[in-house]
Scaffold this active site. Structure first.
Site, mmCIF file in Angstrom:
data_model
loop_
_atom_site.group_PDB
_atom_site.id
_atom_site.type_symbol
_atom_site.label_atom_id
_atom_site.label_comp_id
_atom_site.label_asym_id
_atom_site.label_seq_id
_atom_site.Cartn_x
_atom_site.Cartn_y
_atom_site.Cartn_z
ATOM 1 N N GLY A 1 -2.020 10.393 -31.130
ATOM 2 C CA GLY A 1 -2.346 9.590 -32.072
ATOM 3 C C GLY A 1 -3.530 8.844 -32.589
ATOM 4 C CG HIS A 2 -6.450 10.369 -33.627
ATOM 5 N ND1 HIS A 2 -6.905 12.307 -33.788
ATOM 6 C CD2 HIS A 2 -6.532 10.902 -32.173
ATOM 7 C CE1 HIS A 2 -6.754 12.803 -33.228
ATOM 8 N NE2 HIS A 2 -6.009 12.185 -31.735
ATOM 9 C CG ASP B 1 -4.282 7.681 -26.278
ATOM 10 O OD1 ASP B 1 -4.452 8.254 -26.827
ATOM 11 O OD2 ASP B 1 -3.009 7.569 -25.601
HETATM 12 P P1 IMO Z 1 -4.609 11.893 -28.107
HETATM 13 O O1 IMO Z 1 -5.208 12.830 -29.379
HETATM 14 C C1 IMO Z 1 -2.319 10.641 -24.876
HETATM 15 C C2 IMO Z 1 0.746 13.413 -23.184
HETATM 16 C C3 IMO Z 1 2.165 13.118 -23.646
HETATM 17 C C4 IMO Z 1 2.563 13.539 -22.313
HETATM 18 C C5 IMO Z 1 2.831 14.839 -22.150
HETATM 19 C C6 IMO Z 1 2.989 16.296 -22.898
HETATM 20 O O2 IMO Z 1 -3.922 10.547 -29.286
HETATM 21 O O3 IMO Z 1 -5.232 11.366 -27.604
HETATM 22 P P2 IMO Z 1 3.342 16.459 -25.210
HETATM 23 O O4 IMO Z 1 4.240 16.389 -26.372
HETATM 24 O O5 IMO Z 1 1.674 17.074 -25.789
HETATM 25 O O6 IMO Z 1 4.354 18.381 -24.584
HETATM 26 O O7 IMO Z 1 3.048 15.695 -24.014
HETATM 27 O O8 IMO Z 1 0.328 14.960 -22.987
HETATM 28 N N1 IMO Z 1 -0.368 13.695 -24.492
HETATM 29 C C7 IMO Z 1 -1.367 12.739 -24.713
HETATM 30 N N2 IMO Z 1 -1.671 11.479 -23.868
HETATM 31 N N3 IMO Z 1 -2.994 11.041 -26.061
HETATM 32 C C8 IMO Z 1 -2.774 12.125 -26.273
HETATM 33 O O9 IMO Z 1 -3.261 12.604 -27.536
HETATM 34 C C9 IMO Z 1 -1.478 12.367 -26.221
HETATM 35 N N4 IMO Z 1 -1.035 14.119 -26.483
HETATM 36 C C10 IMO Z 1 -0.246 14.654 -25.307
HETATM 37 O O10 IMO Z 1 2.377 11.068 -22.957
HETATM 38 O O11 IMO Z 1 1.954 13.137 -20.792
HETATM 39 MG MG MG Z 2 -4.315 8.677 -29.304
#
Ligand code: IMO
Ligand code: MG
Length: 408
Positions: free
Chosen positions: A39-40, A12
């Site tokens: 989530g972008h 994020d």
């Molecule tokens: P973007 O690409 C922030 C976090 C989840 C959880 C951990 C494991 O938008 O930056 P998972 O469902 O992947 O097995 O969850 O990783 N998590 C993220 N946190 N941004 C993301 O993606 C994330 N993708 C997974 O909240 O703590």
């Molecule tokens: Mg995100």
């Protein structure tokens, strides 16, 4: 040229927005890791796009986007997302390519993901999108890849309900699938943007294990997950925010707690720090330079892109973590054990606020002096120069100090 963009913190950071910006000059955008857990958010004029599986390059007219072999793809989510962006006026047909080695997320994986996390003594707080289950099946060699839909042995081993669920996607995926290594070989003189998901501290190897995701979110994942090989990577950029956020559980050494909660609340509201995938409020902390220096190293970053520094406009001062205290001793490295990270007390250095607005800057020269001092401190501390800035949610609120498409 192959340019990689990754998240340098816990996700994020604004990767999607930067990929959208850089995609303008790219020929092809390849996403190399993760799945619908990402989530972008991308704002273009009045329109806001929320992407999970589709590379952010899709918003740029005419660009081809690729879902790499390092990804885990839920085809139902993917086609739903494509229908959503089509409704917003994006013509994606003929522009989306899928590696036939990418693994599929089958219907049962999501409930399994949630059930496993609930059973854990220390739940991770996954996004519930079946990500860990898909990567787990991949590692144990029980996964189902795109190519396997046409392999009778694998197909016949699937349950009738999985077959029924997959059947309608087969034809569409058949038109989109490629042998990615061959495809990448054909892009020899093209500008290829390699888009990461999650962030370095969520990386399966280098993150705050076990509170991580299951993909490779660091730059080596770009070589692996986009069928390139390490020597074909020309440049690596890492996006970070001027503070730190985390969604889900796990250690967070600089988390604002106690008397700092008010500040956390203020930053959360200013930065709209709520998950795009799950809607959960994000945890907020001070910028952590110990973690950022570590991230610069494991990603071999050529440059950073700094986002959200504008949120500190008008603040009297800003705090940044420059060292850790662990069991009474000062340390300067990022510990490997979650238990150690939980016990860390951050050592915070306070910088004075500045006159003028980072939000109004459209070049390095226009950044207020006090903010420039903060940037210079970060560069010196981490050994990585800041190549670009995001000073607001819009595409137009982005600028580069160094040319992105020049090999370093
Ligand atoms: P973007 O690409 C922030 C976090 C989840 C959880 C951990 C494991 O938008 O930056 P998972 O469902 O992947 O097995 O969850 O990783 N998590 C993220 N946190 N941004 C993301 O993606 C994330 N993708 C997974 O909240 O703590
Ligand atoms: Mg995100």
């Amino acid at each position: 040229m192959n340019l990689v963009v990754v998240g340098a913190q816990w996700g994020d950071e604004g990767k999607g927005k930067m990929v959208d910006y850089l995609a303008d000059d790219a020929d092809v955008v390849v996403r190399f890791s993760g799945g619908a857990n990402a989530g972008h958010t991308i704002k273009v004029g009045e329109r806001t796009f929320a992407l999970h599986l589709i590379p952010a390059g899709i918003i740029s007219p005419g660009k081809t986007v690729v879902l790499g072999n390092g990804m885990v793809i839920d085809p139902a989510s993917m086609f739903e997302e494509l229908a959503g962006i089509a409704a917003q006026g994006i013509d994606w047909r003929g522009r989306v390519v899928v590696s036939d080695r990418a693994h599929l997320v089958l219907p049962g994986y999501k409930s399994e993901d949630r059930a496993i996390d609930e059973r854990r003594a220390r739940p991770i707080g996954t996004t519930g999108r079946g990500i860990g289950v898909a990567y787990g099946r991949k590692a144990s060699r029980d996964g189902v890849r795109v190519a396997d839909l046409w392999d009778p042995v694998v197909w016949n081993s699937l349950s009738p309900s999985d077959q029924e669920w997959l059947e309608p996607f087969k034809e569409k995926l058949g038109e989109m699938k490629v042998n990615l290594a061959s495809y990448m070989m054909g892009l020899k003189d093209k500008k290829v943007l390699l888009e990461g998901a999650q962030g370095a501290l969520l990386d399966l190897d280098h993150g705050t294990y076990p509170y991580v995701s299951s993909g490779i979110s660091t730059t080596p994942g770009a070589a692996l997950g986009a069928a390139l090989g390490p020597r074909k990577i020309d440049k690596c950029l890492g996006v970070f925010k001027a503070y730190q956020t985390r969604v889900g559980n796990g250690p967070f050494p600089t988390e604002m707690a106690g008397s700092d909660e008010e500040l956390a609340h203020e930053l959360r509201e200013l930065g709209h720090e709520y998950g795009v995938t799950t809607g959960r409020p994000r945890r907020i902390g001070y910028l952590d330079l110990v973690a950022l220096r570590y991230s610069g190293w494991i990603n071999s970053l050529d440059g950073f892109i700094l986002s959200h520094l504008n949120l500190y406009d008008g603040f009297e001062n800003i705090g940044i973590c420059t060292a850790y205290e662990l069991d009474g001793e000062e340390i300067d490295f990022f510990p490997s054990c979650a238990a150690d990270l939980e016990r860390i007390k951050p050592i915070i250095k306070t910088f004075p606020g500045w006159e003028g607005k980072v939000a109004d800057a459209r070049s390095w020269e226009e950044i207020p002096e006090g903010a420039k001092d903060v940037v210079k401190f970060i560069e010196e501390f981490t050994g990585v120069p800041v190549h670009g800035y995001s000073v607001g949610p819009l595409r137009s609120e982005t600028f580069m100090k160094e040319m992105p498409w020049t090999a370093s």
